[in-house]
Design an enzyme around this catalytic site. Structure first.
Site: not given
Ligand code: HSE
Length: 342
Positions: A46, A131, A134, A192, A207
């Site tokens: 961005r 990979e 997860v 996130e 996941k």
């Molecule tokens: N937000 C995710 C966590 C990042 O805290 O596990 C990794 O997938």
């Protein structure tokens, strides 16, 4: 060595920058292991001006990430944009349609559209690899897809969200308040973009639905995951659990039985002598139980720049070596449509 594997990278946040740094730092070793150099040729993000501590001038800059799919000088597109739909999904569809391999860390997109993308990859005979989607740096996808491929797996469960684990274990160690620790996890770069995905259990559920598909040979069924997050866990709960010999962890649990596929994510009381009770900070851990191999425990860093970049580059090395193979360990047509267990 033969011709390089040419990469386009969409998304230059923590993980994207980490991929550039890792490919720079370990270029020789990676080329020897992959059988050829792995070189980024084009990038998209961005904000072009942000200082990421890496030299981007050597790569072609593209404003529209989706156009990376059409480049003749690219063999593999790496998507680190995020989001289940929108630009990430457009890029995935276009990349696979253009006969190029696709690598992603995007668990939300896979939970919602993984089967469609896997079918597209199969139809084109190209790799779809994930990979990093997860458990960050832990090679659990490879572990289940390859290492444990001969086993019937009945259970898969674990600590799948680094942000929640960091919050719960920091609350535990320092008797601190939930909101204060959440801010810290965000600053550390684990959370996130929308942190409610972490603390409400949605990220762990994304996941889990991917792991359940791989482990049980089932079609991904994210909608069937029962989800409760950690928003309502308070320091007193943790202290009381401790007094009774338990720790509180956000656990994702999948089980396949005659009743169907059981998937849930919620805070659990974990006995102090169970391995998951000793998973602290942003660590993740996954347990899978196979009929011949027995209990497997995968543990490591589940989030953050270095570990997630390590997983992305592992996928690139596989592709450089010529790996394709079905994304979810068997062709999509072979995956069972398991009913959701009550
Ligand atoms: N937000 C995710 C966590 C990042 O805290 O596990 C990794 O997938």
């Amino acid at each position: 060595m033969t011709h390089p594997l040419r990469i386009a990278l969409a998304g230059l946040g923590n993980v994207g920058a980490g991929v550039v740094k890792l490919l720079d730092a370990n270029a020789d070793l990676i080329a020897r292991r992959a059988g050829r150099p792995i070189e980024i040729v084009a990038v998209s993000a961005r904000d072009r001006t942000r200082d990421r501590g890496i030299d981007l001038a050597r790569f072609a800059w593209v404003d529209d990430a989706a156009s990376l799919a059409a480049r003749d000088d690219v063999d593999v597109v790496v998507e680190l944009v995020g989001g289940s739909d929108g630009p990430a999904l457009t890029l995935a569809r276009r990349t696979l349609a253009a006969d190029k391999a696709f690598v992603t860390a995007n668990k939300a997109m896979l939970a919602h559209h993984g089967l469609e993308l896997a079918e597209a990859a199969e139809a084109k005979g190209v790799a779809l690899k994930y990979e990093a989607a997860v458990a960050g740096g832990i090679p659990v996808i490879k572990g289940l897809r390859e290492g444990a491929a001969a086993n019937r797996i009945h259970h898969v469960y674990g600590v799948l969200n680094g942000t929640c684990n960091y919050i719960l274990t920091t609350m535990e160690a320092e008797s601190r308040d939930f909101t204060e620790v959440l801010g810290e996890a965000q600053r550390l770069g684990y959370a996130e973009a929308d942190p409610s995905f972490d603390i409400d259990g949605v990220d762990a559920a994304h996941k889990l639905s991917i792991l359940a598909s791989l482990a049980f040979g089932a079609r991904i069924d994210f909608g069937a995951v029962a989800i409760t997050g950690i928003r309502h866990v308070i320091a007193a709960d943790i202290a009381e659990a401790g007094a009774l010999g338990y720790r509180i962890r956000l656990v994702g649990l999948g089980e396949a039985s005659a009743k169907g596929l059981f998937q849930r994510v919620h805070p659990c009381l974990v006995p102090i002598d169970h391995p998951l009770a000793h998973v602290t900070g942003s660590l993740n851990a996954i347990v899978a139980e196979g009929d011949f191999v027995g209990r497997l425990l995968f543990q490591g860093r589940g989030a953050g720049e270095g570990p997630t970049a390590s997983a992305v580059v592992a996928d690139l090395i596989d592709i450089a070596r010529g790996a394709t193979g079905p994304a979810f360990a068997m062709p999509v047509a072979e995956l069972a449509a398991m009913p959701a267990a009550p």
